[in-house]
Design a protein around this motif. Structure first.
Motif, PDB file in Angstrom:
ATOM      1  N   LYS A   1       0.849  -1.204   0.000  1.00 49.20           N
ATOM      2  CA  LYS A   1       0.000   0.000   0.000  1.00 49.20           C
ATOM      3  C   LYS A   1       0.879   1.246   0.000  1.00 49.20           C
ATOM      4  N   CYS A   2       1.892   1.247   0.848  1.00 46.60           N
ATOM      5  CA  CYS A   2       2.792   2.404   0.939  1.00 46.60           C
ATOM      6  C   CYS A   2       3.501   2.655  -0.395  1.00 46.60           C
ATOM      7  N   LEU A   3       3.937   1.597  -1.030  1.00 46.31           N
ATOM      8  CA  LEU A   3       4.713   1.728  -2.260  1.00 46.31           C
ATOM      9  C   LEU A   3       3.884   2.173  -3.454  1.00 46.31           C
ATOM     10  N   ASP A   4       2.663   1.662  -3.546  1.00 49.17           N
ATOM     11  CA  ASP A   4       1.921   1.835  -4.798  1.00 49.17           C
ATOM     12  C   ASP A   4       0.569   2.530  -4.686  1.00 49.17           C
ATOM     13  N   TYR A   5      -0.007   2.586  -3.482  1.00 44.70           N
ATOM     14  CA  TYR A   5      -1.401   3.030  -3.421  1.00 44.70           C
ATOM     15  C   TYR A   5      -1.693   4.135  -2.411  1.00 44.70           C
ATOM     16  N   CYS A   6      -0.705   4.598  -1.667  1.00 45.03           N
ATOM     17  CA  CYS A   6      -0.957   5.639  -0.666  1.00 45.03           C
ATOM     18  C   CYS A   6      -0.614   7.010  -1.246  1.00 45.03           C
ATOM     19  N   ALA A   7      -1.613   7.868  -1.378  1.00 41.01           N
ATOM     20  CA  ALA A   7      -1.402   9.190  -1.962  1.00 41.01           C
ATOM     21  C   ALA A   7      -0.577  10.096  -1.058  1.00 41.01           C
ATOM     22  N   ALA A   8      -0.589   9.800   0.245  1.00 45.43           N
ATOM     23  CA  ALA A   8       0.084  10.678   1.213  1.00 45.43           C
ATOM     24  C   ALA A   8       1.465  10.170   1.614  1.00 45.43           C
ATOM     25  N   CYS A   9       2.005   9.180   0.912  1.00 51.24           N
ATOM     26  CA  CYS A   9       3.256   8.542   1.347  1.00 51.24           C
ATOM     27  C   CYS A   9       4.422   9.531   1.459  1.00 51.24           C
ATOM     28  N   GLU A  10       4.475  10.540   0.589  1.00 53.29           N
ATOM     29  CA  GLU A  10       5.596  11.480   0.603  1.00 53.29           C
ATOM     30  C   GLU A  10       5.633  12.324   1.877  1.00 53.29           C
ATOM     31  N   PHE A  11       4.547  12.318   2.623  1.00 56.45           N
ATOM     32  CA  PHE A  11       4.482  13.087   3.868  1.00 56.45           C
ATOM     33  C   PHE A  11       4.565  12.182   5.098  1.00 56.45           C
TER      34      PHE A  11
END
Length: 291
Positions: free
Chosen positions: A266-276
């Motif tokens: 999810k973190c790698l491919d599907y989370c829109a907020a991962c950069e934060f």
């Protein structure tokens, strides 16, 4: 949200993707509650900074298009279609929109696009929870909702595999049904209360102190345990638990057991907020680079 178009896709794709959702104070959608609390809070806090490309939203747009076609169905007198319901939960408002409710059958129907692997693995807990919440919300406004069904359109269905594999979905559309008891509704109400209490506490925290999403919420594939031999780059055997790895090593040899952290899909491919997300930066990115 900032929408980019790196592949220069036709303008209708961009216009559709640019439809913006306004976050209301103290109001959360059902779909937001089904995500990790960290992901949900970060999405709300950084909504105007999050960048997504239209190409990454194709299946989301496809799913919305399917809804658009089906919603043209004229509902009957005992049906509710595409209704958004809002109910109070403590100091918060819970907002949810289902695709169809039939007051004769007491069934909620929701349409989704999915992978065939969702059906093969029978991984329906998120769908069940979502439909259960919709039914509870309907009951709170006077309807006797008792169950639900997901009509899933399988975007990667293969006719060939359906013919030769016994455990493969036979059709590109699958219906998954759920029936609920009074105990289910009681558990759901308790879950919602607890979820909003967690959200209330999380809203007061800075980004890097937000609770880490659970392994399930991160779609974590699970740690693997590799039995290694000195001088050899590849593993002798890779197993699912330390106990299995130790037993195999004792019976077959090997010098050490190396833990290979599970991948947070999810973190790698599907989370829109991962950069934060500090977890993503500190744990997920370094692990993916090692691979």
């Amino acid at each position: 949200m900032i929408i980019t178009n790196k592949l220069n896709l036709p303008s209708p794709f961009v216009s559709f993707a640019q439809r913006d959702y306004v976050y209301e104070p103290n109001e959360y959608r059902v779909t937001s509650l089904l995500k990790g609390i960290r992901e949900t809070i970060l999405e709300r806090r950084h909504h105007k900074e999050i960048e997504r490309d239209v190409s990454d939203m194709v299946w989301l747009l496809f799913g919305t298009a399917v809804h658009g076609i089906l919603e043209k169905h004229q509902e009957l007198g005992h049906e509710l279609k595409e209704e958004r319901i809002k109910v109070p939960i403590g100091d918060y408002i819970l907002s949810g929109q289902f695709d169809l409710y039939n007051d004769e059958t007491k069934i909620v129907t929701d349409y989704k696009t999915a992978s065939v692997w969702k059906i093969i693995f029978g991984d329906f807990e998120d769908w069940r929870r979502q439909i259960l919440i919709y039914c509870l919300m309907l009951r709170k406004i006077g309807f006797d909702a008792q169950g639900g069904q997901i009509v899933a359109f399988l975007k990667d269905h293969s006719k060939r595999d359906a013919k030769i594999k016994s455990d493969y979905p036979q059709f590109p559309v699958q219906v998954v049904k759920f029936n609920f008891t009074d105990d289910d509704f009681k558990e759901c109400e308790e879950w919602l209360q607890a979820r909003f209490e967690e959200i209330a506490a999380a809203e007061k925290l800075p980004d890097d102190e937000l609770p880490i999403c659970t392994p399930d919420e991160r779609f974590n594939s699970g740690d693997k345990f590799a039995v290694m031999k000195k001088g050899r780059k590849t593993a002798l055997r890779v197993l699912d638990s330390m106990e299995e790895a130790e037993q195999w090593k004792a019976e077959n040899g090997g010098d050490e057991i190396v833990i290979r952290p599970g991948e947070d899909k999810k973190c790698l491919d599907y989370c829109a907020a991962c950069e934060f997300c500090s977890y993503y930066k500190e744990k997920v990115v370094p692990n993916s680079e090692r691979k």
